[in-house]
Design a protein around this motif. Structure first.
Motif, PDB file in Angstrom:
ATOM      1  N   ASP A 219      11.261  58.736  56.650  1.00 24.11           N
ATOM      2  CA  ASP A 219       9.872  58.599  56.232  1.00 24.11           C
ATOM      3  C   ASP A 219       9.249  59.986  56.097  1.00 24.11           C
ATOM      4  OD1 ASP A 219       9.780  55.895  56.019  1.00 24.11           O
ATOM      5  OD2 ASP A 219       9.094  55.559  58.053  1.00 24.11           O
ATOM      6  N   SER A 220       9.920  60.864  55.377  1.00 21.94           N
ATOM      7  CA  SER A 220       9.373  62.220  55.290  1.00 21.94           C
ATOM      8  C   SER A 220       9.401  62.699  53.844  1.00 21.94           C
ATOM      9  CB  SER A 220      10.193  63.156  56.170  1.00 21.94           C
ATOM     10  OG  SER A 220      11.543  63.005  55.859  1.00 21.94           O
ATOM     11  N   LEU A 221       8.643  63.756  53.613  1.00 22.38           N
ATOM     12  CA  LEU A 221       8.554  64.274  52.250  1.00 22.38           C
ATOM     13  C   LEU A 221       9.139  65.681  52.221  1.00 22.38           C
ATOM     14  CD1 LEU A 221       5.863  62.333  52.785  1.00 22.38           C
ATOM     15  CD2 LEU A 221       5.524  62.924  50.403  1.00 22.38           C
ATOM     16  N   VAL A 222      10.044  65.904  51.298  1.00 29.47           N
ATOM     17  CA  VAL A 222      10.670  67.225  51.182  1.00 29.47           C
ATOM     18  C   VAL A 222      10.648  67.660  49.722  1.00 29.47           C
ATOM     19  CG1 VAL A 222      12.240  67.023  53.156  1.00 29.47           C
ATOM     20  CG2 VAL A 222      12.952  66.160  50.937  1.00 29.47           C
ATOM     21  N   SER A 223      10.775  68.960  49.527  1.00 29.28           N
ATOM     22  CA  SER A 223      10.803  69.437  48.147  1.00 29.28           C
ATOM     23  C   SER A 223      12.209  69.856  47.748  1.00 29.28           C
ATOM     24  CB  SER A 223       9.868  70.635  47.968  1.00 29.28           C
ATOM     25  OG  SER A 223       9.905  71.016  46.604  1.00 29.28           O
ATOM     26  N   LEU A 224      12.620  69.392  46.601  1.00 32.32           N
ATOM     27  CA  LEU A 224      13.895  69.829  46.029  1.00 32.32           C
ATOM     28  C   LEU A 224      13.620  70.777  44.861  1.00 32.32           C
ATOM     29  CD1 LEU A 224      15.651  66.333  45.864  1.00 32.32           C
ATOM     30  CD2 LEU A 224      15.988  68.121  47.582  1.00 32.32           C
ATOM     31  N   GLY A 225      12.370  71.107  44.695  1.00 31.68           N
ATOM     32  CA  GLY A 225      12.013  71.990  43.578  1.00 31.68           C
ATOM     33  C   GLY A 225      11.892  71.240  42.261  1.00 31.68           C
ATOM     34  N   VAL A 288       8.859  77.180  46.502  1.00 33.78           N
ATOM     35  CA  VAL A 288       9.328  76.118  47.391  1.00 33.78           C
ATOM     36  C   VAL A 288      10.143  76.688  48.547  1.00 33.78           C
ATOM     37  CG1 VAL A 288      10.790  74.085  47.531  1.00 33.78           C
ATOM     38  CG2 VAL A 288       9.381  74.465  45.506  1.00 33.78           C
ATOM     39  N   HIS A 289       9.822  76.206  49.758  1.00 33.62           N
ATOM     40  CA  HIS A 289      10.615  76.625  50.914  1.00 33.62           C
ATOM     41  C   HIS A 289      11.654  75.542  51.157  1.00 33.62           C
ATOM     42  CE1 HIS A 289       7.647  79.661  51.462  1.00 33.62           C
ATOM     43  NE2 HIS A 289       6.706  78.745  51.400  1.00 33.62           N
TER      44      HIS A 289
END
Ligand code: HEC
Length: 337
Positions: A219-225, A288-289
């Motif tokens: 249930d999390s949000l991450v960035s893949l760019g 983006v990190h």
């Protein structure tokens, strides 16, 4: 005499018509009880399939979340009322029961909260909730079903509860992977077994903010760019630059049959998705990190195939036949770079 006769004839007609209307009204109200939904989930299923919840009676939840495609659809973007395409790809509505974050940008915290979103969204179903409740209240079967199940006439809280209760039933856990977990060794191919070991190996897919838990989705949000200037994910809500490009780590149940992938539907096959992770050059966007774990894949073509075979094994029994569709499978891939 003739006048009296005519008067009687007219009165008889009027009475007969009133009588007929009365019988029709009563019999409609007493629709065979067996035809009415018997539980909150059954009522939710009927509502999920019914275009009555859209402004112009043309779109239902199931127009985009199609039961035959694991409650997703096969398009990059789906069509709402007036033929307006959605801004993001439609995810599966199966296996929502273990989750607490909904939508690609996580803007709803419960299934109930989620369900009112598409009904009122001007480009999806476009129906204000009071109007939806008015329609259901005037609809004899629905009114009776609400009374029978909740002992209350329709209201917006019960409406979203019914839909959410239905969605919670869409998690049978009967995929080949589940059968394997239950001890059926031959439920998985050798390739899927190799893919499973790779998937759960440290530093690959099963990390906490990524594809963890029984449904392989956190249930999390991450960035893949992967984002565009007009859709930067969570950033659109928070305006915090640390949130640029953050989208939900979706779960992987039934993933093999819900192509295309990512919030923008930009990846057409699972091979394409895995090859994306396998290409370090994709993780260089300056804003983006990246989580270090997203950039350390160095898989062989065989490993890419194995991971895809494992993800295919997460398909529910009722959808396994779809894996035979040529569009869902890809032959050998060109190497990652
Ligand atoms: C016009 C197409 C369309 C219709 C109609 C529609 N949806 Fe969706 N649904 C989408 C899209 C697109 C998203 C992702 C939107 C976003 O994240 O911004 C979504 C997201 C969801 C999610 C979240 C899934 C997740 O992994 O977070 C659920 C659950 C869902 N819809 C259920 C419903 C229900 C219930 C209805 C009917 C009341 C409905 N949808 C109607 C297209 C549609």
């Amino acid at each position: 005499m003739k006048k009296i006769f005519l008067h009687y004839r007219r009165t008889t007609w009027v009475l007969a018509t009133i009588g007929l209307l009365f019988v029709l009204a009563v019999s409609a109200d007493l629709a065979p009880v067996s035809d009415l939904p018997q539980s909150s989930a059954e009522l939710g299923e009927r509502l999920f399939m019914d275009p009555i919840l859209s402004k112009d009676f043309t779109v239902s939840c199931s127009s985009c979340h199609q039961p035959e495609f694991a409650f997703a659809d096969t398009m990059t973007f789906s069509m709402g009322i007036n033929g307006v395409p959605t801004g993001r790809n439609t995810p599966t509505a199966t296996y929502m029961n273990n989750h607490h974050v909904f939508f690609w940008d996580g803007r709803a915290q419960s299934l109930e909260e989620q369900a009112s979103g598409p009904i009122t969204h001007p480009h999806e179903m476009g129906l204000p909730l009071p109007e939806a409740i008015d329609r259901l209240t005037k609809h004899t079967d629905y009114r009776n079903a609400f009374l029978r199940i909740y002992h209350r006439p329709p209201d917006s809280m019960l409406l979203v509860k019914a839909i959410a209760d239905f969605e919670r039933t869409l998690a049978p856990y009967d995929s080949p992977y589940d059968r394997f977990l239950a001890g059926e060794d031959e439920a998985l191919s050798e390739s899927a077994k190799r893919g499973m070991l790779l998937f759960f190996k440290e530093q690959t897919c099963n990390n906490d903010p990524c594809h963890s838990g029984p449904d392989m989705g956190a249930d999390s949000l991450v960035s893949l760019g992967i984002f565009s200037p007009t859709d930067r994910g969570l950033f659109e809500l928070t305006k915090d630059s640390a949130d640029i490009g953050k989208f939900k780590s979706v779960h992987l149940r039934n993933i093999a049959i819900t192509a295309p992938y990512m919030h923008d539907g930009s990846k057409k096959t699972l091979h394409e998705v895995v090859r994306f992770y396998n290409t370090p050059a994709n993780f260089t966007h300056e804003n983006v990190h990246y989580d270090a774990r997203t950039v350390t894949f160095q898989m062989t073509d065989q490993q890419v195939d194995d991971l895809v075979a494992f993800m295919e094994s997460l398909t529910d029994q009722r959808y396994l036949h779809l894996l035979e569709r040529p569009s869902q499978r890809e032959g050998p891939e060109p190497s990652a770079d």
